[in-house]
Motif scaffolding. Structure first.
Motif, short mmCIF file in Angstrom:
data_model
loop_
_atom_site.label_atom_id
_atom_site.label_comp_id
_atom_site.label_asym_id
_atom_site.label_seq_id
_atom_site.Cartn_x
_atom_site.Cartn_y
_atom_site.Cartn_z
N LEU A 187 40.46 136.35 82.72
CA LEU A 187 41.13 136.14 83.89
C LEU A 187 42.30 134.88 83.39
CD1 LEU A 187 41.77 136.61 86.88
CD2 LEU A 187 39.96 134.98 87.46
N THR A 188 43.53 135.09 83.59
CA THR A 188 44.38 133.92 83.63
C THR A 188 44.87 133.58 84.85
OG1 THR A 188 46.40 135.22 83.16
CG2 THR A 188 45.07 134.87 81.42
N ASP A 189 45.87 132.38 85.01
CA ASP A 189 46.37 132.45 86.32
C ASP A 189 47.11 133.35 86.89
OD1 ASP A 189 45.13 129.77 86.11
OD2 ASP A 189 46.88 128.75 85.26
N THR A 190 47.72 134.16 86.16
CA THR A 190 48.57 135.21 86.62
C THR A 190 48.25 136.60 86.25
OG1 THR A 190 50.08 134.99 84.40
CG2 THR A 190 50.73 133.50 86.14
N SER A 191 47.43 137.00 85.48
CA SER A 191 46.95 138.38 85.10
C SER A 191 45.50 138.54 84.67
CB SER A 191 47.82 138.87 84.12
OG SER A 191 47.64 138.23 83.09
N ILE A 192 45.05 139.63 84.27
CA ILE A 192 43.63 140.07 83.88
C ILE A 192 44.05 140.87 82.40
CG2 ILE A 192 41.58 141.58 84.08
CD1 ILE A 192 42.06 141.26 87.01
N LEU A 193 43.63 140.17 81.28
CA LEU A 193 43.63 140.52 80.16
C LEU A 193 42.57 141.45 79.81
CD1 LEU A 193 45.30 137.35 78.33
CD2 LEU A 193 46.48 139.38 79.30
N THR A 194 42.52 142.62 79.70
CA THR A 194 41.58 143.77 79.21
C THR A 194 41.66 143.68 77.68
OG1 THR A 194 42.59 145.64 79.82
CG2 THR A 194 41.43 144.65 81.43
N GLY A 195 40.24 144.45 77.24
CA GLY A 195 40.33 144.73 75.83
C GLY A 195 40.31 143.67 74.91
N GLN A 196 39.88 142.38 75.30
CA GLN A 196 40.07 141.27 74.47
C GLN A 196 38.92 141.38 73.19
OE1 GLN A 196 42.72 138.88 75.18
NE2 GLN A 196 43.26 140.81 75.94
N LYS A 197 39.28 140.55 72.33
CA LYS A 197 38.21 140.63 70.99
C LYS A 197 38.27 139.35 70.46
CE LYS A 197 36.27 143.13 66.90
NZ LYS A 197 36.75 144.11 66.31
N VAL A 198 37.21 138.61 70.01
CA VAL A 198 37.15 137.33 69.04
C VAL A 198 36.18 137.69 67.86
CG1 VAL A 198 37.48 135.90 71.19
CG2 VAL A 198 35.17 136.40 70.56
N ASN A 199 36.43 136.97 66.79
CA ASN A 199 35.62 137.05 65.78
C ASN A 199 33.69 136.72 66.03
OD1 ASN A 199 37.61 137.78 63.99
ND2 ASN A 199 38.12 135.55 63.63
N GLU A 200 33.15 137.24 65.27
CA GLU A 200 31.70 137.06 65.61
C GLU A 200 31.47 135.63 65.38
OE1 GLU A 200 27.85 139.73 65.12
OE2 GLU A 200 29.52 140.41 64.28
N SER A 201 32.24 135.07 64.69
CA SER A 201 31.65 133.51 64.66
C SER A 201 32.09 132.61 65.61
CB SER A 201 32.57 133.03 63.39
OG SER A 201 33.95 133.13 63.53
#
Length: 636
Positions: free
Chosen positions: A188-202
């Motif tokens: 969730l940001t100030d202006t939208s919802i970002l879906t399908g996000q991914k980060v490295n396992e670290s």
């Protein structure tokens, strides 16, 4: 002589003034993977249900709650507030949350609701599950609250990472199975919802287990990584056997008796290695049976009462063999709940046995009924005792409260009992209609397929995706209250229920004798109800309500996938029992009669009529079928 008497008096005074140390307890708070379950209602078990088997000299108070997140357990007063009242200095508090914190793909439910309201999307805001927390922010905030308030009570907090989910990917458990949403989450940001996000396992920003450990380090709290240990346990079985042997058979989250007992033992073993519970740990390789004795409480003459037992043994000799369970003929034993007899057996190998069996005791005589069961393998033998007390049915004035639910939610009462009006919480009444022209009713009802029932919808009409358990704030409630100066003996709670529009409706049904529902008893659990097939939920409990106390019945529905317009249908809700007068019956008008109540009305103290009384003091006017009237005050 006087000197001797004085000496005795002084010694007695000294002894009485020395405080006796109360037995320590382990309070467990968390979600459905910990909770207690009624073995007659479901195959699901929580691992803390069997924790007592591996701890001696300390009492386990399991308060795990299905559907709870770190936020909901804290904010809903029936849970954390009531646990704190049970805590004494020196007790331990085991804290395990995450499964339900992962709602909303890792976004905080309150923040998400506020965002939708800020852009004028009230429909989306109302559909948000507030239980969800963000692992790096609100999840940690609630864990800190539990730790701080546990310490303020003089108790010892232990943070326990949640049991793993059986989310296999080849020879590994996926990140989300280990409570790390880093492969697919929303932001969730100030202006939208970002879906399908991914980060490295670290990157551990979306890893609930990692973040719990961070709180443990920050606040110097013991941390037990049950996530990693259960992941290793599951991998040792492999995907197929893990689900077959440890799972409850419905999905990849919940455990059966074997899985729950195995994890309870694993937990105590890890604690002992960490220097926790060392004086209480009971990890002998000998046969252990839980419970070691069982008092089934009260039942009615002729009724069968049953109890499930777990038997464990490790490093047994010989390494392969058969364990036999033999009754004394006064009870029956079963392994599969279908075949009953005086003897049953369980095969084991590898020197290890983790099995369960159920003993059924028929109450033949008024008063105490008992039986002795012998468990044996090789040269190892255990005896356990089972007891129950039979009471007579129908002592006093007959009472009932009955909601037909064919055309309205009116309740008809008879005898000295007051009905608590039906109420909906995050649910709405759709209409009264027949679920389907092909509705199937149990044969004993004699009802036609076209008989109408009450159809109920979730608020917003859309069942959310990904729900695998109840939502604590979503339920339909019915109830009764004992009249002043009476004692109610409840011997029946019954209802009919089905899903309509599909086969995905799920439900938990509980009753409670506390107004805040802090002591719920699960009496029915059903996953994926067959559509339009009315289920009979009758039970025969022994419940005592003193004057002014209430008994509440709640239905907690959810759907196994995202769906629109699916309804849960309810019919013929009934409470039945017998009332006994505690004082002169003249003060209660109709206590000694069995005439029916034709109308019940509620008024405020100012004289205004109240259709659905909530909490507070009301004037109750009961008009009886003989034309007589009884007026009294009642606290809701």
């Amino acid at each position: 002589m006087k000197k001797i008497q004085l000496f005795i008096a002084i010694v007695t005074l000294i002894l009485c003034s020395v405080p006796t140390e109360a037995a320590k307890k382990v309070h467990t708070i968390g979600d459905s993977t910990m909770a207690n379950y009624d073995e007659s209602a479901t195959a699901t078990r929580g691992w803390c249900q069997y924790l007592q088997q591996f701890l001696t000299g300390i009492e386990v108070n399991n308060r795990g709650k299905a559907g709870a997140s770190s936020k909901s357990f804290y904010r809903e007063t029936a849970f954390w507030t009531s646990v704190k009242k049970q805590m004494s200095p020196g007790d331990y508090v085991i804290i395990q949350f995450s499964h339900n914190d992962e709602k909303n793909s890792g976004m905080d439910g309150d923040e998400l609701k506020a965002y939708y309201n800020s852009i004028g999307d009230a429909a989306s805001a109302s559909a948000i599950d507030y239980r969800g927390t963000n692992p790096s922010t609100t999840y940690k905030e609630y864990l800190r609250k539990y730790v701080s308030e546990t310490r303020e009570a003089g108790c010892i907090p232990i943070l326990v990472a949640p049991v793993c989910r059986m989310y296999f990917s080849g020879n590994a458990i996926r990140r989300n199975g280990r409570h790390d949403l880093g492969d697919n989450f929303s932001r969730l940001t100030d202006t939208s919802i970002l879906t399908g996000q991914k980060v490295n396992e670290s990157d551990h920003s979306m890893d609930y287990t990692y973040q719990m450990n961070e709180v443990a380090k920050e606040m110097n709290v013991p941390f037990i990584d049950l996530t990693t240990s259960t992941a290793n346990l599951y991998l040792s079985y492999g995907d197929t056997d893990c689900h077959k042997i440890l799972s409850d058979g419905d999905g990849s989250t919940h455990l059966n008796a074997t899985g729950a007992a195995l994890i309870a033992r694993q937990f105590v073993q890890i604690c002992r290695e960490a220097g926790i519970f060392t004086e209480y740990a009971n990890l002998t390789s000998d046969l252990n049976v839980s419970p070691a004795t069982a008092d089934l409480g009260e039942g009615y003459k002729g009724q069968n009462l049953s109890k499930e037992f777990i038997v464990t043994g490790f490093d047994l000799t010989p390494s392969e063999g058969i364990l036999t369970i033999t009754t004394d003929g006064k009870s029956k034993v079963s392994i599969d709940l279908q075949n009953w007899g005086d003897q049953a057996s369980i095969k084991y190998n590898g020197g290890t046995i983790i099995g369960r069996f159920t003993i059924s005791l028929q109450l033949e005589d008024i008063g105490l009924n008992s039986s002795v069961i012998t468990i044996k393998t090789g040269d190892k033998e255990k005896n356990i005792s089972l007891s129950a007390t039979a009471i007579e049915l129908g002592d006093g004035t007959e009472v009932s409260a009955y909601w037909r639910l064919e055309n309205d939610d009116k309740c008809v009462t008879s005898g000295p009992v007051s009905a608590i009006p039906e109420s909906w919480h995050s649910m709405i009444l759709q209409r009264y209609a027949n679920p389907n022209a092909n509705t199937i009713w149990p044969d004993e009802t004699g009802f036609e397929a076209t008989r109408k029932t009450q159809r109920n919808l979730i608020e917003g009409e859309v069942w959310p995706e990904g729900e695998i358990d109840e939502v604590s704030t979503r339920y339909i409630e019915f109830g009764i209250k004992a009249m002043p100066e009476t004692t109610l003996k409840i011997d029946e709670i019954s209802y009919y229920m089905c899903g309509c529009g599909g086969n995905g409706m799920c439900v938990h049904v509980y009753y409670s004798t506390e107004d805040d529902f802090s002591n719920p008893t699960l009496i029915y659990s059903k996953e994926k109800m067959p559509a339009n097939n009315m289920l009979d939920g009758k039970i025969t409990p022994v419940i005592t309500l003193e004057g002014g106390k209430s008994l509440r019945l709640r239905f907690y529905p959810w759907y196994n996938t995202s769906a629109t317009g699916k309804t849960i249908c309810l019919s013929d809700i009934k409470f039945h029992g017998w009332a006994v007068t505690n004082t002169d019956s003249s003060s209660l008008g109709k206590i000694d009669t069995d005439i029916t109540t034709s109308e019940t009305a509620y008024y405020s103290l100012q004289g205004f009529k109240v259709n659905n009384p909530d909490s507070g003091l009301y004037i109750v006017k009961k008009i009886y079928s003989d034309g007589s009237v009884n007026i009294f005050k009642m606290v809701f």
